[in-house]
Design an enzyme around this catalytic site. Structure first.
Site, short mmCIF file in Angstrom:
data_model
loop_
_atom_site.label_atom_id
_atom_site.label_comp_id
_atom_site.label_asym_id
_atom_site.label_seq_id
_atom_site.Cartn_x
_atom_site.Cartn_y
_atom_site.Cartn_z
CG HIS A 1 23.44 49.42 63.79
ND1 HIS A 1 24.61 49.89 64.43
CD2 HIS A 1 22.06 50.12 64.38
CE1 HIS A 1 24.27 50.58 65.77
NE2 HIS A 1 23.07 50.75 65.58
CG ASP B 1 27.68 50.81 62.18
OD1 ASP B 1 26.48 50.20 62.32
OD2 ASP B 1 27.88 51.95 61.83
CG ASP C 1 23.65 52.84 69.73
OD1 ASP C 1 23.05 52.29 68.84
OD2 ASP C 1 23.75 54.02 69.42
CD GLU D 1 22.43 53.35 62.92
OE1 GLU D 1 21.31 54.30 62.84
OE2 GLU D 1 23.31 53.53 63.67
CD GLU D 2 25.80 54.47 65.39
OE1 GLU D 2 25.62 55.71 65.47
OE2 GLU D 2 25.75 53.74 66.59
CD GLU E 1 19.28 51.82 66.64
OE1 GLU E 1 19.87 52.11 67.67
OE2 GLU E 1 19.61 51.95 65.65
#
Length: 353
Positions: free
Chosen positions: A67, A69, A94, A126-127, A155
């Site tokens: 991801h 974001d 992250d 994703e967040e 991740e």
């Protein structure tokens, strides 16, 4: 290779991409990939699905999905800087270190000679809430992504292999009362104090260990946000507590509802406002076994990740990335270049072997 990985990580860190503001990073990443010959990119919103222009149908596909974001920066921001082995910036661990790993593999491996057919997915949101995650748009618009023997989500795992993932749900528990003047509280019913027994039970509740295929996952219930009351001199007639419930692989939405029905009893009502399923442990996948046999430490993923989303659609998935789990969302977040090098070396060997 260290210099190349550093350059790739800085490429991501120098382009802020808080959830909902990924466009600039996505634009620049798409432009960069377009300069690498032999790749085909499909863009849906701020999501990129990348595969070779002439894929080899005889080779099994491995998907890497990261991801773009990040969570918001702390007040004052985080300066992007390099200090020895550490690289600082929002999302460093992250998961922009994972994105940098993907970009380095895309640009650095001689894919025409590789054992597997690669696909890379860089996606947005994703967040945020589960339903807004950009992978859903990718799956709908590029279904070939799901024609894969394995999906790796980089991740933060500190270069260990973290399999499965806990599910997560946000549950709003509402206590109802009756308003009255604060000088005469006996004329009403205080919804806030009515919640006391419930909150005490959560405060005293211990994490519950659940072993899945020999790996320990921990189920926890965490009150995170509360709201209620009308004014300083009014008995509150409503008090709402949001509880984040993390649950082990194998449990479903009905299990969440059953638990909160028991916890709320007759004193409150509840609503599951967000739900993300857990991810199964896929240790029997032959490609995953091959990666494990390189000497990787295997751990359970005590967090939610998109391995669950891939697994729901029949693609075995696991977490493997260079970020540090302990650095996720920290006020001075950093990643370590040594872990980036380690992850790159392991995956490059897997693809080339």
């Amino acid at each position: 290779m260290r210099e190349r990985l550093l350059e790739d990580l800085l490429f991501f860190l120098e382009r802020p991409s808080v959830t909902g503001a990924e466009k600039e990073l996505c634009d620049d990443l798409a432009a960069r990939i377009s300069t690498s010959p032999g790749w085909e990119t499909e863009r849906i919103s701020n999501n990129l699905a990348v595969r070779r222009s002439e894929p080899d149908p005889s080779r099994q596909r491995i998907v890497l999905a990261g991801h773009l974001d990040t969570v918001p920066e702390p007040e004052g921001g985080i300066e992007v800087r390099v200090d020895g082995d550490r690289v600082y910036g929002r999302g460093a661990s992250d998961m922009k270190a994972g994105d940098a790993l993907m970009l380095a593999l895309l640009e650095g491996v001689a894919w025409e000679e590789a054992r597997f057919e690669p696909a890379f997915v860089f996606y947005e949101r994703e967040e945020g809430p589960y339903a807004e995650n950009g992978l859903e748009a990718v799956f709908a618009g590029c279904p070939w992504v799901l024609d894969a023997g394995l999906a790796l989500v980089p991740e933060p795992t500190s270069a260990a292999l973290e399999v499965g993932c806990v599910g997560t749900s946000q549950v709003e528990v509402t206590f109802s009362g009756r308003s009255a003047h604060a000088a005469r509280p006996w004329q009403g019913e205080n919804a806030l104090t009515k919640a006391g027994e419930f909150l005490t039970a959560l405060h005293e509740r211990q994490a519950e260990k659940v072993v899945v295929e020999g790996l320990p996952f921990y189920e926890v219930l965490t009150p995170t946000v509360a709201r209620g009351g009308r004014a300083n001199n009014v008995v509150p007639d409503s008090f709402v507590v949001n509880v984040n419930y993390r649950f082990a692989p194998g449990k479903e939405l009905e299990d969440v509802r059953r638990l909160f029905g028991e916890l709320a009893g007759d004193s409150a009502t509840y609503e599951v406002v967000d739900f993300a399923p857990s991810g199964p442990v896929n240790l029997d996948n032959p490609l995953l076994q091959e990666l494990i046999e390189t000497g990787l430490e295997v751990r359970p993923k005590q967090a939610w990740t998109d391995v669950a989303r891939f697994s729901e659609r029949g693609v075995a998935a696991a977490n493997f990335g260079p970020g540090l789990p302990s650095q996720a969302n920290q006020e001075a977040e950093y990643a370590e270049l040594a872990l980036l090098e380690e992850c790159y070396a392991r995956l490059a060997r897997l693809f080339r072997a």
